[in-house]
Scaffold this motif. Structure first.
Motif, PDB file in Angstrom:
ATOM      1  N   THR A 105      -5.655   8.946  -0.850  1.00  0.00           N
ATOM      2  CA  THR A 105      -4.634   8.627   0.157  1.00  0.00           C
ATOM      3  C   THR A 105      -3.203   8.701  -0.375  1.00  0.00           C
ATOM      4  O   THR A 105      -2.294   8.196   0.264  1.00  0.00           O
ATOM      5  CB  THR A 105      -4.878   7.219   0.732  1.00  0.00           C
ATOM      6  N   TYR A 106      -3.006   9.352  -1.534  1.00  0.00           N
ATOM      7  CA  TYR A 106      -1.653   9.365  -2.083  1.00  0.00           C
ATOM      8  C   TYR A 106      -0.672  10.113  -1.183  1.00  0.00           C
ATOM      9  O   TYR A 106       0.525   9.776  -1.129  1.00  0.00           O
ATOM     10  CB  TYR A 106      -1.633   9.934  -3.508  1.00  0.00           C
ATOM     11  N   LYS A 107      -1.160  11.117  -0.453  1.00  0.00           N
ATOM     12  CA  LYS A 107      -0.254  11.865   0.421  1.00  0.00           C
ATOM     13  C   LYS A 107       0.194  11.020   1.612  1.00  0.00           C
ATOM     14  O   LYS A 107       1.352  11.103   2.035  1.00  0.00           O
ATOM     15  CB  LYS A 107      -0.915  13.160   0.893  1.00  0.00           C
ATOM     16  N   GLN A 108      -0.698  10.201   2.141  1.00  0.00           N
ATOM     17  CA  GLN A 108      -0.302   9.304   3.233  1.00  0.00           C
ATOM     18  C   GLN A 108       0.709   8.279   2.756  1.00  0.00           C
ATOM     19  O   GLN A 108       1.684   7.984   3.444  1.00  0.00           O
ATOM     20  CB  GLN A 108      -1.535   8.592   3.810  1.00  0.00           C
ATOM     21  N   ALA A 109       0.471   7.737   1.557  1.00  0.00           N
ATOM     22  CA  ALA A 109       1.429   6.776   1.001  1.00  0.00           C
ATOM     23  C   ALA A 109       2.785   7.437   0.779  1.00  0.00           C
ATOM     24  O   ALA A 109       3.842   6.837   1.027  1.00  0.00           O
ATOM     25  CB  ALA A 109       0.891   6.206  -0.313  1.00  0.00           C
ATOM     26  N   ALA A 110       2.773   8.681   0.310  1.00  0.00           N
ATOM     27  CA  ALA A 110       4.022   9.403   0.070  1.00  0.00           C
ATOM     28  C   ALA A 110       4.786   9.626   1.366  1.00  0.00           C
ATOM     29  O   ALA A 110       6.022   9.489   1.407  1.00  0.00           O
ATOM     30  CB  ALA A 110       3.727  10.737  -0.614  1.00  0.00           C
ATOM     31  N   GLU A 111       4.084   9.966   2.442  1.00  0.00           N
ATOM     32  CA  GLU A 111       4.757  10.157   3.730  1.00  0.00           C
ATOM     33  C   GLU A 111       5.412   8.857   4.192  1.00  0.00           C
ATOM     34  O   GLU A 111       6.511   8.856   4.765  1.00  0.00           O
ATOM     35  CB  GLU A 111       3.760  10.649   4.780  1.00  0.00           C
ATOM     36  N   ALA A 112       4.740   7.723   3.930  1.00  0.00           N
ATOM     37  CA  ALA A 112       5.320   6.426   4.290  1.00  0.00           C
ATOM     38  C   ALA A 112       6.614   6.180   3.524  1.00  0.00           C
ATOM     39  O   ALA A 112       7.604   5.693   4.080  1.00  0.00           O
ATOM     40  CB  ALA A 112       4.313   5.311   4.020  1.00  0.00           C
ATOM     41  N   VAL A 113       6.617   6.525   2.232  1.00  0.00           N
ATOM     42  CA  VAL A 113       7.818   6.324   1.415  1.00  0.00           C
ATOM     43  C   VAL A 113       8.977   7.180   1.930  1.00  0.00           C
ATOM     44  O   VAL A 113      10.125   6.737   1.997  1.00  0.00           O
ATOM     45  CB  VAL A 113       7.514   6.638  -0.066  1.00  0.00           C
ATOM     46  N   VAL A 114       8.677   8.418   2.306  1.00  0.00           N
ATOM     47  CA  VAL A 114       9.724   9.332   2.762  1.00  0.00           C
ATOM     48  C   VAL A 114      10.291   8.927   4.125  1.00  0.00           C
ATOM     49  O   VAL A 114      11.499   9.027   4.369  1.00  0.00           O
ATOM     50  CB  VAL A 114       9.172  10.782   2.819  1.00  0.00           C
ATOM     51  N   HIS A 115       9.439   8.435   5.012  1.00  0.00           N
ATOM     52  CA  HIS A 115       9.871   8.192   6.382  1.00  0.00           C
ATOM     53  C   HIS A 115      10.320   6.756   6.658  1.00  0.00           C
ATOM     54  O   HIS A 115      10.987   6.512   7.658  1.00  0.00           O
ATOM     55  CB  HIS A 115       8.753   8.578   7.358  1.00  0.00           C
ATOM     56  N   ASP A 116       9.935   5.818   5.809  1.00  0.00           N
ATOM     57  CA  ASP A 116      10.347   4.428   6.025  1.00  0.00           C
ATOM     58  C   ASP A 116      11.752   4.232   5.458  1.00  0.00           C
ATOM     59  O   ASP A 116      11.967   4.398   4.253  1.00  0.00           O
ATOM     60  CB  ASP A 116       9.369   3.480   5.332  1.00  0.00           C
ATOM     61  N   ILE A 140       1.180   8.363  -6.518  1.00  0.00           N
ATOM     62  CA  ILE A 140       2.021   9.445  -5.997  1.00  0.00           C
ATOM     63  C   ILE A 140       2.481  10.381  -7.109  1.00  0.00           C
ATOM     64  O   ILE A 140       2.427  11.603  -6.974  1.00  0.00           O
ATOM     65  CB  ILE A 140       3.222   8.855  -5.228  1.00  0.00           C
ATOM     66  N   VAL A 141       2.905   9.825  -8.236  1.00  0.00           N
ATOM     67  CA  VAL A 141       3.383  10.661  -9.342  1.00  0.00           C
ATOM     68  C   VAL A 141       2.254  11.509  -9.903  1.00  0.00           C
ATOM     69  O   VAL A 141       2.422  12.708 -10.183  1.00  0.00           O
ATOM     70  CB  VAL A 141       4.007   9.789 -10.454  1.00  0.00           C
ATOM     71  N   THR A 142       1.067  10.919 -10.040  1.00  0.00           N
ATOM     72  CA  THR A 142      -0.052  11.614 -10.667  1.00  0.00           C
ATOM     73  C   THR A 142      -0.954  12.294  -9.648  1.00  0.00           C
ATOM     74  O   THR A 142      -1.976  12.878 -10.013  1.00  0.00           O
ATOM     75  CB  THR A 142      -0.857  10.618 -11.532  1.00  0.00           C
ATOM     76  N   CYS A 143      -0.595  12.217  -8.357  1.00  0.00           N
ATOM     77  CA  CYS A 143      -1.396  12.834  -7.289  1.00  0.00           C
ATOM     78  C   CYS A 143      -2.838  12.340  -7.377  1.00  0.00           C
ATOM     79  O   CYS A 143      -3.797  13.129  -7.451  1.00  0.00           O
ATOM     80  CB  CYS A 143      -1.340  14.360  -7.387  1.00  0.00           C
ATOM     81  N   LEU A 144      -2.972  11.033  -7.371  1.00  0.00           N
ATOM     82  CA  LEU A 144      -4.245  10.389  -7.656  1.00  0.00           C
ATOM     83  C   LEU A 144      -4.808   9.702  -6.424  1.00  0.00           C
ATOM     84  O   LEU A 144      -4.100   9.003  -5.703  1.00  0.00           O
ATOM     85  CB  LEU A 144      -4.048   9.359  -8.778  1.00  0.00           C
ATOM     86  N   GLY A 145      -6.098   9.873  -6.191  1.00  0.00           N
ATOM     87  CA  GLY A 145      -6.773   9.146  -5.129  1.00  0.00           C
ATOM     88  C   GLY A 145      -6.753   9.877  -3.797  1.00  0.00           C
ATOM     89  O   GLY A 145      -6.022  10.855  -3.604  1.00  0.00           O
ATOM     90  N   GLU A 160       1.382  19.892 -10.085  1.00  0.00           N
ATOM     91  CA  GLU A 160       2.370  19.038  -9.440  1.00  0.00           C
ATOM     92  C   GLU A 160       2.536  17.722 -10.207  1.00  0.00           C
ATOM     93  O   GLU A 160       3.645  17.238 -10.407  1.00  0.00           O
ATOM     94  CB  GLU A 160       1.962  18.735  -8.000  1.00  0.00           C
ATOM     95  N   ALA A 161       1.414  17.147 -10.647  1.00  0.00           N
ATOM     96  CA  ALA A 161       1.475  15.892 -11.393  1.00  0.00           C
ATOM     97  C   ALA A 161       2.250  16.071 -12.700  1.00  0.00           C
ATOM     98  O   ALA A 161       3.022  15.194 -13.104  1.00  0.00           O
ATOM     99  CB  ALA A 161       0.060  15.381 -11.675  1.00  0.00           C
ATOM    100  N   VAL A 162       2.045  17.200 -13.364  1.00  0.00           N
ATOM    101  CA  VAL A 162       2.774  17.478 -14.610  1.00  0.00           C
ATOM    102  C   VAL A 162       4.277  17.545 -14.342  1.00  0.00           C
ATOM    103  O   VAL A 162       5.089  16.936 -15.055  1.00  0.00           O
ATOM    104  CB  VAL A 162       2.278  18.786 -15.249  1.00  0.00           C
ATOM    105  N   ASP A 163       4.671  18.272 -13.299  1.00  0.00           N
ATOM    106  CA  ASP A 163       6.091  18.388 -12.964  1.00  0.00           C
ATOM    107  C   ASP A 163       6.662  17.058 -12.464  1.00  0.00           C
ATOM    108  O   ASP A 163       7.819  16.725 -12.748  1.00  0.00           O
ATOM    109  CB  ASP A 163       6.304  19.475 -11.917  1.00  0.00           C
ATOM    110  N   ASN A 164       5.869  16.297 -11.727  1.00  0.00           N
ATOM    111  CA  ASN A 164       6.319  14.988 -11.259  1.00  0.00           C
ATOM    112  C   ASN A 164       6.669  14.083 -12.434  1.00  0.00           C
ATOM    113  O   ASN A 164       7.687  13.374 -12.416  1.00  0.00           O
ATOM    114  CB  ASN A 164       5.228  14.303 -10.431  1.00  0.00           C
ATOM    115  N   PHE A 165       5.824  14.085 -13.463  1.00  0.00           N
ATOM    116  CA  PHE A 165       6.080  13.216 -14.611  1.00  0.00           C
ATOM    117  C   PHE A 165       7.345  13.636 -15.351  1.00  0.00           C
ATOM    118  O   PHE A 165       8.147  12.790 -15.771  1.00  0.00           O
ATOM    119  CB  PHE A 165       4.889  13.205 -15.569  1.00  0.00           C
ATOM    120  N   SER A 199       0.794  -1.227   0.000  1.00  0.00           N
ATOM    121  CA  SER A 199       0.000   0.000   0.000  1.00  0.00           C
ATOM    122  C   SER A 199       0.825   1.276   0.000  1.00  0.00           C
ATOM    123  O   SER A 199       0.268   2.358  -0.169  1.00  0.00           O
ATOM    124  CB  SER A 199      -0.926   0.010   1.229  1.00  0.00           C
ATOM    125  N   GLU A 200       2.147   1.183   0.207  1.00  0.00           N
ATOM    126  CA  GLU A 200       2.947   2.405   0.316  1.00  0.00           C
ATOM    127  C   GLU A 200       3.580   2.830  -1.007  1.00  0.00           C
ATOM    128  O   GLU A 200       3.423   3.976  -1.429  1.00  0.00           O
ATOM    129  CB  GLU A 200       4.047   2.235   1.376  1.00  0.00           C
TER     130      GLU A 200
END
Length: 395
Positions: free
Chosen positions: A110-121, A103-108, A153-158, A96-97
């Motif tokens: 809970t993407y911000k929660q998943a992103a925080e997990a990626v950064v902190h794990d 995360i790239v497309t800022c979709l859904g 943000e999604a455009v710049d992420n891609f 789920s993380e």
């Protein structure tokens, strides 16, 4: 996802996703049924990540399939034996993380929660997503500094992803290989993740191959993702789907039918068929994006041709399609359909031959309609494909 298998282009020793792949050497690694070597998958976190061994040659044996594609058959290690039609897939029971497209497309929701997990794990340190998110900086409260406008943000992420994946190092399939990405796992429960028409996916693969005889290998590539948080995860959230994405016997059985039928169809084309499974989404993105010949079973022939609009990038399949549009390693000549050129040239050659016969039969009647000499078949084909070429006549 708790842990990967291969280096991700980060600093040496920075990150691994959760398992190992080893290849047997020597004669025992050469398959009779296919040329895929004997690879062994071993999970060092079987509580969260498993492996499953399956035989796609027995897809229509219901009793065998029921026993094979079951939760009880998910283990900690698996060895490929292509000679016996035995292959292995990673099973990411709690994935789920590391949700790349969300995360790239800022979709859904809970993407911000998943992103925080990626950064902190610390398990994700050095991955493509961790580097993308870390580059954004943090707010005073320690959370990621997101743009006010998620579309921008999604455009710049891609754009960032295109550059990052271009710099990744991976084992890119050669020009004689078609790699087919099969989004498996919880794909059965979400209209944006599923493979809506298996028959259409198979037909697309067959049509891609029929006029490209120089493609001698089909590599089916898949991992079984189940996008639910682990019970012991530090980051928990409710994405509104309940247990729909949980691994179950029923979900595994449906995946078995999908993978099995696509494998059987690939074998029926006469190609050497491999089934690969790598617990490393960054490596998969690199290989799919840079491959010469790439298809996603989730997308139609028309959807595979061009990059889609960002607001319609609803799945990992569409993300890697768009990366492939930017980073594919082939030009038009490398991907040419020989059958199309052969058919077109045959039509011109046939017309020229009929003219020549008519000329012999009635030289005077055709004299005023034939002002130029008839071009050779090879000359016609060369004009059609834009380079010197020869027709390989069929007997």
């Amino acid at each position: 996802m708790h842990a990967a298998t291969a280096k991700l282009g980060a600093a040496p020793g920075a990150f691994h996703f959760g398992g190992a792949s080893t290849t047997s050497k020597g004669e025992e690694g050469i398959a009779v049924l296919g040329t895929q070597p004997s690879v062994e998958l071993t999970s060092w976190d079987p509580k969260h990540i498993g492996t499953l061994r399956f035989n796609p040659c027995k897809t229509d044996n219901a009793a065998y399939e029921k026993n094979e594609w079951s939760v009880a058959n998910v283990g900690s290690s698996c060895k490929v034996d292509a000679a016996q039609c035995a292959f292995c897939a990673w099973v990411l029971q709690f994935d789920s993380e590391y949700r790349v497209n969300d995360i790239v497309t800022c979709l859904g929701p809970t993407y911000k929660q998943a992103a925080e997990a990626v950064v902190h794990d610390p398990n994700f340190k050095g991955t493509v997503l961790e580097r993308l998110l870390s580059a954004k900086g943090k707010k005073p409260d320690g959370t990621i500094n997101w743009y006010p406008n998620h579309f921008n943000e999604a455009v710049d992420n891609f754009k960032w992803m295109v550059t990052a994946i271009a710099q990744e190092t991976c084992n890119v399939p050669d020009h004689s290989t078609l790699i087919v990405h099969i989004r498996a796992g919880d794909n059965l429960n979400d209209e944006f993740k599923n493979i809506p028409h298996i028959a259409d996916a198979i037909t697309q693969m067959q049509q891609y191959l029929v006029n490209r005889p120089y493609i001698t290998r089909v590599e089916l590539s898949s991992v079984l993702h189940f996008g639910v948080p682990a019970p012991d995860s530090r980051f928990t959230y409710n994405d509104g789907v309940g247990n729909a994405y949980m691994m179950s016997d029923d979900a595994l059985a449906k995946n078995g039918l999908i993978l099995g039928h696509i494998y059987e169809a690939a074998k029926a084309t006469g190609r050497d068929v491999w089934f690969s499974s790598t617990n490393d989404p960054d490596d998969d993105m690199c290989r799919y994006a840079k491959a010469c010949h790439f298809l996603s079973a989730s997308l139609s022939k028309e959807e595979m041709v061009t990059e889609g609009p960002m607001e319609q990038r609803l799945s990992f399949s569409e993300l890697v399609r768009d990366l492939h549009v930017h980073l594919g390693t082939c030009d038009a000549h490398d991907k040419a359909e020989w059958g199309v050129s052969y058919t077109a040239s045959s039509a011109e050659v046939g017309e020229a031959e009929r003219d020549a016969v008519a000329h012999d039969a009635d030289e005077e009647a055709v004299a005023h309609t034939k002002s130029e000499p008839v071009a050779s078949a090879n000359d016609i084909l060369s004009r059609l494909v834009g380079r010197n070429a020869k027709i390989h006549w069929r007997t």
